[in-house]
Design a protein around this motif. Sequence first.
Motif, PDB file in Angstrom:
ATOM      1  N   PRO A  80       0.971  -1.185  -0.070  1.00  0.00           N
ATOM      2  CA  PRO A  80       0.152   0.007   0.036  1.00  0.00           C
ATOM      3  C   PRO A  80       0.869   1.343  -0.025  1.00  0.00           C
ATOM      4  CG  PRO A  80      -0.896  -1.550   1.711  1.00  0.00           C
ATOM      5  CD  PRO A  80       0.443  -2.174   1.217  1.00  0.00           C
ATOM      6  N   GLU A  81       0.209   2.267  -0.379  1.00  0.00           N
ATOM      7  CA  GLU A  81       0.962   3.587  -0.559  1.00  0.00           C
ATOM      8  C   GLU A  81       1.460   4.147   0.881  1.00  0.00           C
ATOM      9  OE1 GLU A  81       2.531   7.082  -2.113  1.00  0.00           O
ATOM     10  OE2 GLU A  81       1.739   5.344  -3.317  1.00  0.00           O
ATOM     11  N   VAL A  82       0.994   3.860   2.142  1.00  0.00           N
ATOM     12  CA  VAL A  82       1.046   4.298   3.238  1.00  0.00           C
ATOM     13  C   VAL A  82       2.408   3.502   3.793  1.00  0.00           C
ATOM     14  CG1 VAL A  82      -0.172   2.568   4.644  1.00  0.00           C
ATOM     15  CG2 VAL A  82       0.427   4.577   5.680  1.00  0.00           C
ATOM     16  N   CYS A  83       2.706   2.113   3.241  1.00  0.00           N
ATOM     17  CA  CYS A  83       3.996   1.601   3.412  1.00  0.00           C
ATOM     18  C   CYS A  83       5.179   2.242   2.231  1.00  0.00           C
ATOM     19  CB  CYS A  83       3.751   0.128   2.944  1.00  0.00           C
ATOM     20  SG  CYS A  83       2.620  -0.680   3.839  1.00  0.00           S
ATOM     21  N   ARG A  84       4.698   2.423   1.245  1.00  0.00           N
ATOM     22  CA  ARG A  84       5.701   3.172   0.452  1.00  0.00           C
ATOM     23  C   ARG A  84       6.102   4.630   0.737  1.00  0.00           C
ATOM     24  NH1 ARG A  84       5.554   0.783  -4.603  1.00  0.00           N
ATOM     25  NH2 ARG A  84       4.009  -0.704  -4.716  1.00  0.00           N
ATOM     26  N   THR A  85       5.455   5.267   1.669  1.00  0.00           N
ATOM     27  CA  THR A  85       5.812   6.606   1.931  1.00  0.00           C
ATOM     28  C   THR A  85       6.546   6.540   3.399  1.00  0.00           C
ATOM     29  OG1 THR A  85       3.656   7.146   3.168  1.00  0.00           O
ATOM     30  CG2 THR A  85       4.093   7.604   0.911  1.00  0.00           C
ATOM     31  N   CYS A  86       6.708   5.640   4.303  1.00  0.00           N
ATOM     32  CA  CYS A  86       7.509   5.304   5.333  1.00  0.00           C
ATOM     33  C   CYS A  86       8.695   5.236   5.099  1.00  0.00           C
ATOM     34  CB  CYS A  86       6.707   4.231   6.255  1.00  0.00           C
ATOM     35  SG  CYS A  86       7.616   4.119   7.916  1.00  0.00           S
ATOM     36  N   MET A  87       9.648   6.143   5.416  1.00  0.00           N
ATOM     37  CA  MET A  87      11.082   6.177   5.002  1.00  0.00           C
ATOM     38  C   MET A  87      11.763   5.795   6.288  1.00  0.00           C
ATOM     39  SD  MET A  87      11.780   6.831   2.080  1.00  0.00           S
ATOM     40  CE  MET A  87      10.258   6.069   1.147  1.00  0.00           C
ATOM     41  N   PRO A  88      13.247   5.079   6.197  1.00  0.00           N
ATOM     42  CA  PRO A  88      14.003   4.950   7.033  1.00  0.00           C
ATOM     43  C   PRO A  88      14.335   6.575   7.943  1.00  0.00           C
ATOM     44  CG  PRO A  88      14.713   3.782   5.182  1.00  0.00           C
ATOM     45  CD  PRO A  88      13.676   4.878   4.712  1.00  0.00           C
ATOM     46  N   GLY A  89      14.281   6.633   9.214  1.00  0.00           N
ATOM     47  CA  GLY A  89      14.645   7.612   9.859  1.00  0.00           C
ATOM     48  C   GLY A  89      13.593   8.681  10.051  1.00  0.00           C
ATOM     49  N   ASP A  90      12.465   8.615   9.388  1.00  0.00           N
ATOM     50  CA  ASP A  90      11.383   9.569   9.543  1.00  0.00           C
ATOM     51  C   ASP A  90      10.788   9.291  10.849  1.00  0.00           C
ATOM     52  OD1 ASP A  90       9.266   7.456   9.152  1.00  0.00           O
ATOM     53  OD2 ASP A  90       8.654   8.256   7.214  1.00  0.00           O
ATOM     54  N   ALA A  91       9.814  10.107  11.065  1.00  0.00           N
ATOM     55  CA  ALA A  91       9.068  10.245  12.488  1.00  0.00           C
ATOM     56  C   ALA A  91       8.452   9.114  12.873  1.00  0.00           C
ATOM     57  CB  ALA A  91       7.990  11.477  12.562  1.00  0.00           C
ATOM     58  N   GLU A  92       7.634   8.528  11.698  1.00  0.00           N
ATOM     59  CA  GLU A  92       7.080   7.223  12.057  1.00  0.00           C
ATOM     60  C   GLU A  92       8.001   5.926  12.130  1.00  0.00           C
ATOM     61  OE1 GLU A  92       6.247   9.337   9.501  1.00  0.00           O
ATOM     62  OE2 GLU A  92       4.396  10.038  10.141  1.00  0.00           O
ATOM     63  N   CYS A  93       8.996   6.048  11.466  1.00  0.00           N
ATOM     64  CA  CYS A  93      10.289   5.002  11.713  1.00  0.00           C
ATOM     65  C   CYS A  93      10.520   4.953  13.249  1.00  0.00           C
ATOM     66  CB  CYS A  93      11.228   5.365  10.637  1.00  0.00           C
ATOM     67  SG  CYS A  93      12.739   4.276  10.980  1.00  0.00           S
ATOM     68  N   ALA A  94      10.737   6.176  13.561  1.00  0.00           N
ATOM     69  CA  ALA A  94      11.485   6.436  14.623  1.00  0.00           C
ATOM     70  C   ALA A  94      10.560   6.127  15.879  1.00  0.00           C
ATOM     71  CB  ALA A  94      11.876   8.016  14.978  1.00  0.00           C
ATOM     72  N   MET A  95       9.258   6.379  15.909  1.00  0.00           N
ATOM     73  CA  MET A  95       8.238   5.839  16.724  1.00  0.00           C
ATOM     74  C   MET A  95       8.163   4.428  16.736  1.00  0.00           C
ATOM     75  SD  MET A  95       4.265   7.536  16.844  1.00  0.00           S
ATOM     76  CE  MET A  95       4.183   7.060  15.232  1.00  0.00           C
ATOM     77  N   ALA A  96       8.193   3.710  15.713  1.00  0.00           N
ATOM     78  CA  ALA A  96       7.885   2.127  15.514  1.00  0.00           C
ATOM     79  C   ALA A  96       9.292   1.647  16.213  1.00  0.00           C
ATOM     80  CB  ALA A  96       7.647   1.738  14.253  1.00  0.00           C
ATOM     81  N   ARG A  97      10.295   2.200  15.839  1.00  0.00           N
ATOM     82  CA  ARG A  97      11.557   1.595  16.257  1.00  0.00           C
ATOM     83  C   ARG A  97      11.738   1.577  18.021  1.00  0.00           C
ATOM     84  NH1 ARG A  97      15.482  -0.211  12.974  1.00  0.00           N
ATOM     85  NH2 ARG A  97      17.350   0.418  14.496  1.00  0.00           N
ATOM     86  N   ARG A  98      11.335   2.943  18.378  1.00  0.00           N
ATOM     87  CA  ARG A  98      11.236   3.076  19.769  1.00  0.00           C
ATOM     88  C   ARG A  98      10.338   1.924  20.694  1.00  0.00           C
ATOM     89  NH1 ARG A  98      11.806   8.615  18.841  1.00  0.00           N
ATOM     90  NH2 ARG A  98       9.565   8.893  18.770  1.00  0.00           N
ATOM     91  N   ARG A  99       9.182   1.858  20.019  1.00  0.00           N
ATOM     92  CA  ARG A  99       8.248   0.822  20.666  1.00  0.00           C
ATOM     93  C   ARG A  99       9.047  -0.487  20.568  1.00  0.00           C
ATOM     94  NH1 ARG A  99       2.197  -0.454  18.673  1.00  0.00           N
ATOM     95  NH2 ARG A  99       1.748  -2.053  20.219  1.00  0.00           N
ATOM     96  N   HIS A 100       9.798  -0.830  19.774  1.00  0.00           N
ATOM     97  CA  HIS A 100      10.219  -2.365  19.838  1.00  0.00           C
ATOM     98  C   HIS A 100      11.824  -2.106  20.548  1.00  0.00           C
ATOM     99  CE1 HIS A 100       7.428  -4.437  17.179  1.00  0.00           C
ATOM    100  NE2 HIS A 100       7.222  -3.280  16.932  1.00  0.00           N
ATOM    101  N   GLY A 101      12.181  -1.076  20.913  1.00  0.00           N
ATOM    102  CA  GLY A 101      13.334  -0.975  21.735  1.00  0.00           C
ATOM    103  C   GLY A 101      14.644  -1.166  20.832  1.00  0.00           C
ATOM    104  N   LEU A 102      14.449  -0.515  19.629  1.00  0.00           N
ATOM    105  CA  LEU A 102      15.658  -0.427  18.808  1.00  0.00           C
ATOM    106  C   LEU A 102      15.749   0.880  18.602  1.00  0.00           C
ATOM    107  CD1 LEU A 102      13.685  -2.372  15.606  1.00  0.00           C
ATOM    108  CD2 LEU A 102      15.670  -3.232  17.259  1.00  0.00           C
ATOM    109  N   PRO A 103      17.013   1.293  18.494  1.00  0.00           N
ATOM    110  CA  PRO A 103      17.453   2.604  18.478  1.00  0.00           C
ATOM    111  C   PRO A 103      17.264   3.343  17.287  1.00  0.00           C
ATOM    112  CG  PRO A 103      19.411   1.297  17.680  1.00  0.00           C
ATOM    113  CD  PRO A 103      18.443   0.287  18.088  1.00  0.00           C
ATOM    114  N   VAL A 104      16.971   4.828  17.129  1.00  0.00           N
ATOM    115  CA  VAL A 104      16.626   5.356  16.289  1.00  0.00           C
ATOM    116  C   VAL A 104      17.495   5.552  15.451  1.00  0.00           C
ATOM    117  CG1 VAL A 104      15.435   7.742  15.490  1.00  0.00           C
ATOM    118  CG2 VAL A 104      14.899   6.603  17.577  1.00  0.00           C
ATOM    119  N   ILE A 105      17.299   5.580  13.885  1.00  0.00           N
ATOM    120  CA  ILE A 105      18.232   5.660  12.851  1.00  0.00           C
ATOM    121  C   ILE A 105      18.315   7.205  12.280  1.00  0.00           C
ATOM    122  CG2 ILE A 105      18.435   3.513  12.416  1.00  0.00           C
ATOM    123  CD1 ILE A 105      16.785   3.742  10.098  1.00  0.00           C
TER     124      ILE A 105
END
Length: 105
Positions: A80-105
């Motif tokens: 889906p388009e929403v998946c295509r627009t999520c980019m490494p290091g963007d706000a959504e990426c950072a939020m998801a990575r924090r939730r999983h205990g991963l460092p923000v890139i």
Amino acid sequence: MAADVTEAAEPSPCQSCGACCSYSENWPRFTTEDDDQLDLIPPQFVNARLSGMRCDGDRCSALSGKIGEATRCDVYAVRPEVCRTCMPGDAECAMARRRHGLPVI
């Protein structure tokens, strides 16, 4: 000076993450796709409301692998388009990575 062609391209950080695909059952939704685009997504990956990707809990059913180690999208070419627009290091990426205990890139 031209880059050395023997250097391998860096792999996408997404292939060792997958956090955004396992953040919320409401996130992998359909928005701007037309019917022809949606018809390309195998039906087993589409939710009952036909409004987004089917999830197992918060994890998209099209995500394979282990979060934070090695992942892949089983429908990457038709995601889906929403998946295509999520980019490494963007706000959504950072939020998801924090939730999983991963460092923000």
